[in-house]
Design an enzyme around this catalytic site. Structure first.
Site, mmCIF file in Angstrom:
data_model
loop_
_atom_site.group_PDB
_atom_site.id
_atom_site.type_symbol
_atom_site.label_atom_id
_atom_site.label_comp_id
_atom_site.label_asym_id
_atom_site.label_seq_id
_atom_site.Cartn_x
_atom_site.Cartn_y
_atom_site.Cartn_z
ATOM 1 N N LYS A 1 44.449 -9.233 20.066
ATOM 2 C CA LYS A 1 45.642 -8.439 20.406
ATOM 3 C C LYS A 1 45.610 -7.907 21.668
ATOM 4 O O LYS A 1 44.768 -7.071 22.000
ATOM 5 C CB LYS A 1 45.712 -7.450 19.343
ATOM 6 C CG LYS A 1 46.066 -7.756 17.892
ATOM 7 C CD LYS A 1 45.883 -6.544 17.083
ATOM 8 C CE LYS A 1 46.236 -6.683 15.574
ATOM 9 N NZ LYS A 1 45.729 -5.775 14.597
ATOM 10 N N GLN B 1 47.186 -5.696 3.057
ATOM 11 C CA GLN B 1 48.068 -5.418 4.084
ATOM 12 C C GLN B 1 49.008 -6.480 4.285
ATOM 13 O O GLN B 1 50.370 -6.392 4.370
ATOM 14 C CB GLN B 1 47.297 -4.876 5.546
ATOM 15 C CG GLN B 1 48.531 -4.596 6.627
ATOM 16 C CD GLN B 1 47.848 -4.456 7.809
ATOM 17 O OE1 GLN B 1 47.396 -3.151 7.945
ATOM 18 N NE2 GLN B 1 47.828 -5.227 8.801
ATOM 19 N N GLU C 1 56.756 -5.943 8.759
ATOM 20 C CA GLU C 1 56.612 -7.398 9.489
ATOM 21 C C GLU C 1 57.390 -8.158 8.800
ATOM 22 O O GLU C 1 57.217 -9.352 9.195
ATOM 23 C CB GLU C 1 55.172 -7.824 9.561
ATOM 24 C CG GLU C 1 54.219 -6.901 10.643
ATOM 25 C CD GLU C 1 52.720 -7.290 10.950
ATOM 26 O OE1 GLU C 1 52.582 -8.520 10.724
ATOM 27 O OE2 GLU C 1 52.070 -6.517 11.244
ATOM 28 N N LYS D 1 49.697 -15.558 14.686
ATOM 29 C CA LYS D 1 49.811 -14.646 13.644
ATOM 30 C C LYS D 1 50.679 -13.552 13.908
ATOM 31 O O LYS D 1 50.458 -12.728 14.821
ATOM 32 C CB LYS D 1 48.500 -13.889 13.029
ATOM 33 C CG LYS D 1 48.848 -12.909 12.015
ATOM 34 C CD LYS D 1 47.578 -12.080 11.608
ATOM 35 C CE LYS D 1 47.842 -10.901 10.726
ATOM 36 N NZ LYS D 1 47.171 -9.791 10.871
ATOM 37 N N ARG E 1 51.496 -7.115 16.777
ATOM 38 C CA ARG E 1 51.579 -6.072 16.184
ATOM 39 C C ARG E 1 52.385 -5.706 15.177
ATOM 40 O O ARG E 1 53.349 -6.205 15.057
ATOM 41 C CB ARG E 1 51.317 -4.727 17.047
ATOM 42 C CG ARG E 1 50.385 -4.789 18.212
ATOM 43 C CD ARG E 1 48.983 -4.750 17.708
ATOM 44 N NE ARG E 1 48.570 -4.050 16.874
ATOM 45 C CZ ARG E 1 47.374 -3.094 17.033
ATOM 46 N NH1 ARG E 1 46.798 -3.175 18.244
ATOM 47 N NH2 ARG E 1 47.061 -2.617 16.006
ATOM 48 N N SER E 2 52.351 -4.834 14.208
ATOM 49 C CA SER E 2 53.342 -4.377 13.382
ATOM 50 C C SER E 2 54.483 -3.676 14.009
ATOM 51 O O SER E 2 55.554 -3.891 13.549
ATOM 52 C CB SER E 2 52.716 -3.379 12.324
ATOM 53 O OG SER E 2 52.144 -2.246 12.837
ATOM 54 N N GLU F 1 40.865 -11.444 6.661
ATOM 55 C CA GLU F 1 40.736 -10.574 7.944
ATOM 56 C C GLU F 1 40.410 -9.268 7.225
ATOM 57 O O GLU F 1 40.855 -8.848 6.371
ATOM 58 C CB GLU F 1 42.248 -10.617 8.521
ATOM 59 C CG GLU F 1 42.181 -9.948 9.880
ATOM 60 C CD GLU F 1 43.558 -9.899 10.646
ATOM 61 O OE1 GLU F 1 44.245 -10.810 10.242
ATOM 62 O OE2 GLU F 1 43.962 -8.896 11.216
ATOM 63 N N ASP G 1 45.100 -10.253 5.054
ATOM 64 C CA ASP G 1 44.735 -9.431 5.741
ATOM 65 C C ASP G 1 44.517 -8.172 5.082
ATOM 66 O O ASP G 1 45.445 -7.476 4.692
ATOM 67 C CB ASP G 1 45.484 -9.406 7.130
ATOM 68 C CG ASP G 1 44.923 -7.877 8.172
ATOM 69 O OD1 ASP G 1 43.860 -7.594 7.668
ATOM 70 O OD2 ASP G 1 45.617 -7.449 9.072
ATOM 71 N N ASP H 1 39.553 -8.042 12.910
ATOM 72 C CA ASP H 1 40.464 -7.429 13.750
ATOM 73 C C ASP H 1 40.184 -5.932 14.095
ATOM 74 O O ASP H 1 39.510 -5.839 15.241
ATOM 75 C CB ASP H 1 41.617 -7.321 12.880
ATOM 76 C CG ASP H 1 42.813 -6.507 13.460
ATOM 77 O OD1 ASP H 1 42.757 -6.138 14.545
ATOM 78 O OD2 ASP H 1 43.837 -6.209 12.769
HETATM 79 P P1 PGA Z 1 48.859 -3.391 12.982
HETATM 80 O O1 PGA Z 1 48.956 -4.679 12.077
HETATM 81 O O2 PGA Z 1 49.555 -3.848 14.247
HETATM 82 O O3 PGA Z 1 49.785 -2.288 12.436
HETATM 83 O O4 PGA Z 1 47.463 -3.125 13.397
HETATM 84 C C1 PGA Z 1 48.569 -6.017 12.084
HETATM 85 C C2 PGA Z 1 47.165 -6.223 11.862
HETATM 86 O O5 PGA Z 1 46.488 -5.328 11.364
HETATM 87 O O6 PGA Z 1 46.667 -7.410 11.854
HETATM 88 ZN ZN ZN Z 2 44.698 -7.103 11.020
#
Ligand code: PGA
Ligand code: ZN
Length: 427
Positions: A336, A162, A204, A387, A365-366, A284, A241, A311
């Protein structure tokens, strides 16, 4: 500093999806606002993001019920209370909700109000949020983890991993990290354009290249670092990640890019070979949240030189972090706000992580917004790492820029510890 009114309305995040903006208004006229972010690769233990599910409106993604819950259930509960009692107010919302995953009121409704309370409280005191959150205890500017290449659920699964990120381990200041990142990010863009491999930009802000293996991405990243004038492995390290839950079936990890399925033991070998062959300093979600055996194995073998961040594994849940620490599953926790759903619980999770000698990595977040709450959170708690995605697009840059403002505000009191914030000694 008494709460007079709490309101919410629908706005849109960086993917154009509906989300809540919340507002807490005090009797003295002070207003605190917040906007709620939203994930795409969500862990199954996350608190519930309440969406209306009505296919005739916003493809089911509207948040009108969560807004209604703020207006008709949360406002009457908190009206007349002191806005400075963050812990108590957050607890009252959790009790009113009455579920473990905040599915009754919606974690998006609760976290939005919780963040707006913190903002109103800071404004009422006349101090910046990072000072207000811990009564002036914050001074540490974070070491950034910045995405160069984006994949996974943020690029229609075109690359399995990712986030391919960099950590500027040789930088002596936060600003220097940004300058190095600027150089590397743009160098990478030029290489991709020249070689005709730039397919787009992921959610992102990282590049989304046309590649046929995950290893090719590593080589291109190392080339970008060197061509930008830095040495990979000393000035700059890689950080990944994997978001592995996204492509784990329960039995196999399916790598779409290379069209192959790996058993958990084989996937462990692949991950550990990457960690040996490339200058990776942080990883991650290398495995799915249920693949506990592999988490433990990686931490046992690599935990003294690799930051291993949970995460989806921990979902900012202090109880899950405690269990993970007992079993030795990781050495770092991604933080988060909307995974757990209140400012109080988020701060508690950061503190617990620090008490274990692990590193908290405060994260966006994304689906992000123009709200820079997390920049203040990272500094307030001296979390040490931040991050927020890539080095482009305003919903990302607003977080980096806010750290620059905080740095200026802190003046001589600002500190930057570079790799000193990682959960091991040797870099
Ligand atoms: P997400 O991605 O906000 O889509 O969960 C961010 C991450 O996985 O760190
Ligand atoms: Zn993550």
């Amino acid at each position: 500093m008494i709460i007079k009114q709490i309101d919410a309305f629908q706005v849109f995040d960086s993917r154009g999806n509906p989300t809540l903006e919340t507002e807490v208004i005090l009797e003295n006229g002070v207003r605190g606002r917040a906007i709620v972010p939203s994930g795409a690769s969500t862990g199954k233990f996350e608190s519930l993001e309440l969406r209306d599910g009505d296919p005739s409106r916003f493809k089911g993604k509207s948040v009108f019920q969560a807004i209604e819950n703020v207006k008709t259930r949360i406002e009457p509960l908190l009206q007349g209370k002191n806005v400075q009692e963050q812990q108590m107010l957050d607890r009252l919302m959790c009790e009113l909700d009455g579920t473990l995953n905040k599915s009754n009121l919606g974690a998006n409704a609760i976290v939005g109000v919780s963040m707006a309370i913190a903002r109103a409280s800071a404004k009422a005191k006349g101090v910046p949020l990072f000072q207000s959150l811990t009564n002036g205890g914050g001074y540490l500017l974070p070491l950034p983890e910045i995405q160069i290449i984006g994949g996974g659920a943020h690029s229609s699964g075109r690359i399995d991993v990712q986030d391919f990120m960099i950590i500027c381990t040789g930088a002596r200041s936060f600003s220097e990290c940004l300058e190095m990142t600027f150089n590397i990010y743009h160098q990478c863009g030029e290489i991709l354009k020249k070689t005709g491999r730039l397919a787009g930009v992921a959610d992102e802000g990282g590049y989304w290249p046309e590649f046929s293996s995950n290893e090719e991405v590593f080589d291109m990243l190392l080339q970008s670092i060197e061509q930008a004038g830095y040495h990979a492995g000393t000035d700059v390290h890689l950080s990944l990640d994997i978001a592995a839950s996204e492509f784990f079936s329960g039995e196999n990890y399916h790598l779409a890019l290379e069209n192959r399925s790996l058993k958990p033991a084989q996937f462990y070998d692949l991950i550990s070979s990457w960690c040996r062959n490339y200058p990776i300093i942080s990883i991650e979600d290398p495995f799915a949240e249920d693949d506990v055996k592999n988490w433990k194995k990686l931490t046992t073998h690599y935990g003294d030189k690799l930051q291993i961040i949970g995460d989806d594994l921990f979902t900012t849940d202090t109880e899950r972090v405690k269990e993970g620490q007992k079993s030795g599953l990781a050495n770092s926790v991604l933080i988060k706000l909307n995974q757990i759903g209140t400012v109080t619980q988020t701060m508690e999770c950061i503190r617990q992580t620090q008490q274990f000698g692990w590193s908290p990595v405060v994260s966006a977040r994304s689906g992000e917004t123009e709200d820079s709450f997390i920049s203040h959170l990272a500094v307030a708690l001296n979390a040490g790492q931040l991050k927020v995605g890539s080095f482009t697009r305003s919903e990302r840059m607003v977080k980096w820029n806010e750290i620059l403002r905080i740095e200026r505000e802190l003046g001589e009191n600002a500190r930057f510890e570079g790799t000193g914030v990682l959960p091991f000694d040797s870099v």
